[in-house]
Design an enzyme around this catalytic site. Structure first.
Site, PDB file in Angstrom:
ATOM      1  N   CYS A  78       0.835  -1.196   0.000  1.00 44.06           N
ATOM      2  CA  CYS A  78       0.000   0.000   0.000  1.00 44.06           C
ATOM      3  C   CYS A  78       0.882   1.263   0.000  1.00 44.06           C
ATOM      4  O   CYS A  78       1.558   1.521  -0.985  1.00 44.06           O
ATOM      5  CB  CYS A  78      -0.983  -0.051   1.165  1.00 44.06           C
ATOM      6  SG  CYS A  78      -2.436   0.999   0.930  1.00 44.06           S
ATOM      7  N   GLU A 129      -1.803  -9.553   3.028  1.00 39.82           N
ATOM      8  CA  GLU A 129      -1.499 -10.027   4.380  1.00 39.82           C
ATOM      9  C   GLU A 129      -2.737 -10.326   5.216  1.00 39.82           C
ATOM     10  O   GLU A 129      -2.669 -11.067   6.210  1.00 39.82           O
ATOM     11  CB  GLU A 129      -0.636  -8.986   5.119  1.00 39.82           C
ATOM     12  CG  GLU A 129      -1.345  -7.734   5.616  1.00 39.82           C
ATOM     13  CD  GLU A 129      -1.574  -6.657   4.583  1.00 39.82           C
ATOM     14  OE1 GLU A 129      -1.831  -5.505   4.986  1.00 39.82           O
ATOM     15  OE2 GLU A 129      -1.520  -6.950   3.375  1.00 39.82           O
ATOM     16  N   HIS A 179      -3.574  -5.661  -0.199  1.00 37.90           N
ATOM     17  CA  HIS A 179      -3.313  -6.164   1.159  1.00 37.90           C
ATOM     18  C   HIS A 179      -3.402  -7.691   1.190  1.00 37.90           C
ATOM     19  O   HIS A 179      -4.368  -8.267   1.724  1.00 37.90           O
ATOM     20  CB  HIS A 179      -4.296  -5.541   2.142  1.00 37.90           C
ATOM     21  CG  HIS A 179      -4.096  -4.074   2.323  1.00 37.90           C
ATOM     22  ND1 HIS A 179      -3.156  -3.554   3.180  1.00 37.90           N
ATOM     23  CD2 HIS A 179      -4.685  -3.020   1.706  1.00 37.90           C
ATOM     24  CE1 HIS A 179      -3.184  -2.235   3.115  1.00 37.90           C
ATOM     25  NE2 HIS A 179      -4.090  -1.886   2.227  1.00 37.90           N
TER      26      HIS A 179
END
Length: 232
Positions: free
Chosen positions: A88, A182, A180
């Site tokens: 990001c 993760e 994202h």
């Protein structure tokens, strides 16, 4: 051999709900968290096997002391050949530091939601993106964007609204991921609820987002592969 990962936390919380520090530690890395958002930086990079750069509410183009300092750190790390991965804002500040501050711009509207990204065929041979396949699914949420036309950028994936979702700097061990990967499905429930006012302001329907959340396991192979690279 160093097993130490510098984790630059660029947000208002030292560690986000995704607990990437724990994920990287589970890969065998010794994670050294510095809260860059609050001005915490290491004095020297020589002991690090890799660097991770987190997201932030700020833009890489903003005139803020920690952002200037992070630009200089990125340039130093690249000159040393230290592997770097940014998510990001991390993706954006890597582009700004290595390819020019004009590479990051404010979008006219936010791109937010779970998206399928189209992956270029060349990504199959990439050290971190080689296992994601021809398309990869993950959550994206950004008001800023990295341009896709710089000669030093190898764009690896794009969405319908953003041509630069994953990129690599030249043939160097430096990658940016706009989305994202993760976040797990369980973590997304917490993050989306905590961020409900901002998500709604950016045009998201939060309850629908929570229902559509996934673990995005193919996307997470990039995190695993980056950790393996740092340990080589």
């Amino acid at each position: 051999m160093s097993r130490k990962l510098l984790y630059l936390s660029n947000g208002p919380k030292r560690i986000s709900v995704a607990r990437l520090d724990e994920r990287f530690a589970s890969e065998g890395l010794e994670v050294d968290v510095h809260w860059a958002f609050e001005g915490e930086f290491p004095e020297d990079l020589s002991s690090y096997a890799g660097i991770f750069l987190s997201g932030s509410p700020h833009g890489a183009y903003e005139d803020i002391p920690f952002i200037h300092r992070e630009h200089a750190l990125i340039q130093d790390a690249e000159a040393r050949g230290i592997p770097m991965l940014g998510l990001c804002f991390g993706h954006q500040i890597l582009a700004s530091a290595l390819c020019g501050r004009d590479q990051v711009f404010r979008r006219e509207s936010c791109e937010v939601g779970y998206k399928w990204l189209d992956v270029v065929p060349e990504a199959a041979a990439d050290p971190i993106a080689g296992q994601v396949g021809g398309r990869v699914h993950m959550f994206v949420w950004h008001n800023d964007e990295v341009r896709a036309d710089h000669p030093d950028m190898r764009v690896l994936a794009s969405s319908d609204l953003c041509p630069n979702q994953i990129w690599r700097y030249r043939d160097r061990p430096v990658w940016g991921i706009q989305g994202h990967p993760e976040v797990t499905r369980a973590q997304a429930q917490v993050w989306f609820e905590d961020s409900r006012p901002r998500l709604e302001r950016d045009g998201a329907e939060v309850d629908a987002l929570k229902r559509s959340a996934t673990d995005a396991e193919p996307a997470k192979t990039m995190l695993h592969n980056f950790a393996r690279l740092c340990l080589q």
